[in-house]
Design a protein around this motif. Structure first.
Motif, PDB file in Angstrom:
ATOM      1  N   TYR A  41      35.322  32.802  35.855  1.00 33.03           N
ATOM      2  CA  TYR A  41      35.826  31.590  35.201  1.00 33.03           C
ATOM      3  C   TYR A  41      36.946  30.914  35.995  1.00 33.03           C
ATOM      4  CZ  TYR A  41      33.104  33.139  31.197  1.00 33.03           C
ATOM      5  OH  TYR A  41      32.065  33.533  30.381  1.00 33.03           O
ATOM      6  N   HIS A  45      29.056  28.931  29.747  1.00 33.06           N
ATOM      7  CA  HIS A  45      29.162  30.363  30.013  1.00 33.06           C
ATOM      8  C   HIS A  45      27.882  30.901  30.667  1.00 33.06           C
ATOM      9  CE1 HIS A  45      29.414  34.676  29.282  1.00 33.06           C
ATOM     10  NE2 HIS A  45      28.294  34.588  28.593  1.00 33.06           N
ATOM     11  N   ARG A  94      27.195  29.608  34.433  1.00 30.84           N
ATOM     12  CA  ARG A  94      28.387  29.327  35.249  1.00 30.84           C
ATOM     13  C   ARG A  94      28.193  29.694  36.726  1.00 30.84           C
ATOM     14  NH1 ARG A  94      29.145  33.937  32.440  1.00 30.84           N
ATOM     15  NH2 ARG A  94      30.254  35.719  33.394  1.00 30.84           N
TER      16      ARG A  94
END
Length: 330
Positions: free
Chosen positions: A140, A298, A301
């Motif tokens: 992330y 998510h 990604r």
């Protein structure tokens, strides 16, 4: 004859005075307050500083978007000047503001996502770096967008067509480095907090950007690219408001009402929800649920790093794209 508030203030729209004054006041005071909170030693105050500074950067970026359309002021030069000030705050100052604006106008006029450099082709040639980028995205960390912002800084020293921007890039780097050094001397943790605020801005901007179009991605020049019609624009543009809460959507200056923006590009940010309801009612076929967008963010990604097109996904229907920020000139 008494001059109206709009005429006195130079705003483009008759109802712009109070929303604009409130927003500009929030940006100015919020930025200063955020910096003050970042230098505090108490962890909760420091975290509050990250949140406040990050949000000021977010709304500053979305106001830049409005300014590129000359939406705020009647005089184009005033829009450009404020855009450059906010570009300095958000880090979008190493390239030319006019290039930034020109790129976004090409997005609207040519109905394409315009990117000067194909980062995916470059990563294909450097598989080790590609693995690093994909690993960071898995964690992330918005590596692709950070890379594209960094590219704007080094482009004048790499690409001959940007050589004229060398002085600006060096000047901005020196000035911002001195300011960040001063922040570090006040508190090393303040600099860490500011970096976290910037990362928060990048995350929010690309969360909103990545699912709003299924346009062709055009690298370099648009010469030879056929300009699609308005129906193509409608069929390949999507809205992703943050639910039905006016307050939540104000957090991103209503940027999720993207179909309304493309139907009326010079409409100011505070009018977009009403325009959306007028055009589509409470729900549109081209509107994604915020939870579905977060799930898509998510799930894809890593795959999104090398996607050449908005690949089919589940809901909201495609994986989305990285590297199409309106804050970069490349």
């Amino acid at each position: 004859m008494r001059m109206s508030t709009m005429q006195w203030a130079g705003f483009r729209h008759a109802d712009a005075f109070w929303p604009s004054v409130a927003l500009l006041s929030y940006i100015a005071l919020g930025y200063l307050m955020g910096l003050l909170l970042l230098i505090q030693s108490h962890p909760l105050l420091w975290l509050a500083g990250i949140a406040l500074t990050g949000h000021v950067l977010i709304v500053s970026a979305y106001l830049i978007h409005d300014l590129t359309h000359h939406t705020l002021f009647r005089t184009p030069a005033w829009n450009n000047r404020l855009g450059m000030v906010l570009g300095f705050i958000t880090g979008a100052c190493y390239g030319s503001y006019q290039d930034l604006r020109r790129k976004h106008m090409r997005h609207h006029v040519q109905r394409a996502d315009v990117v000067a450099v194909d980062y995916k082709a470059w990563l294909e040639k450097h598989p080790a770096l590609r693995r690093v980028v994909e690993a960071l995205e898995w964690c992330y960390i918005p590596a692709v967008d950070l890379m594209m912002h960094a590219l704007v800084m080094v482009a004048p020293f790499v690409y001959p067509q940007y050589r004229g921007l060398r002085r600006n890039a060096v000047t901005m780097f020196i000035v911002r480095s001195l300011l960040f050094t001063g922040l570090f001397l006040l508190s090393p943790w303040a600099l860490v907090g500011y970096a976290a605020s910037y990362m928060l801005m990048i995350h929010v901007l690309r969360l909103m950007d990545m699912h709003q179009h299924t346009y062709d991605v055009v690298y370099g020049s648009l010469e030879g690219h056929a300009r699609p019609d308005a129906e193509y624009e409608r069929q390949n543009t999507y809205s992703n408001p943050l639910g039905s809460s006016p307050l939540l959507n104000l957090l991103v200056l209503n940027f999720g009402y993207h179909n309304a923006h493309h139907e009326q590009p010079t409409a100011p940010w505070y009018r977009l929800p009403a325009i959306h309801r007028e055009l589509y009612g409470e729900q549109s076929d081209h509107q994604f649920d915020a939870r579905a967008v977060l799930n898509n963010l998510h799930k894809y990604r890593v795959q999104r790093v090398m996607s050449d097109a908005p690949l089919p996904g589940e809901q909201p229907g495609f994986t989305g794209l990285y590297g199409v920020s309106f804050l970069t000139t490349l």
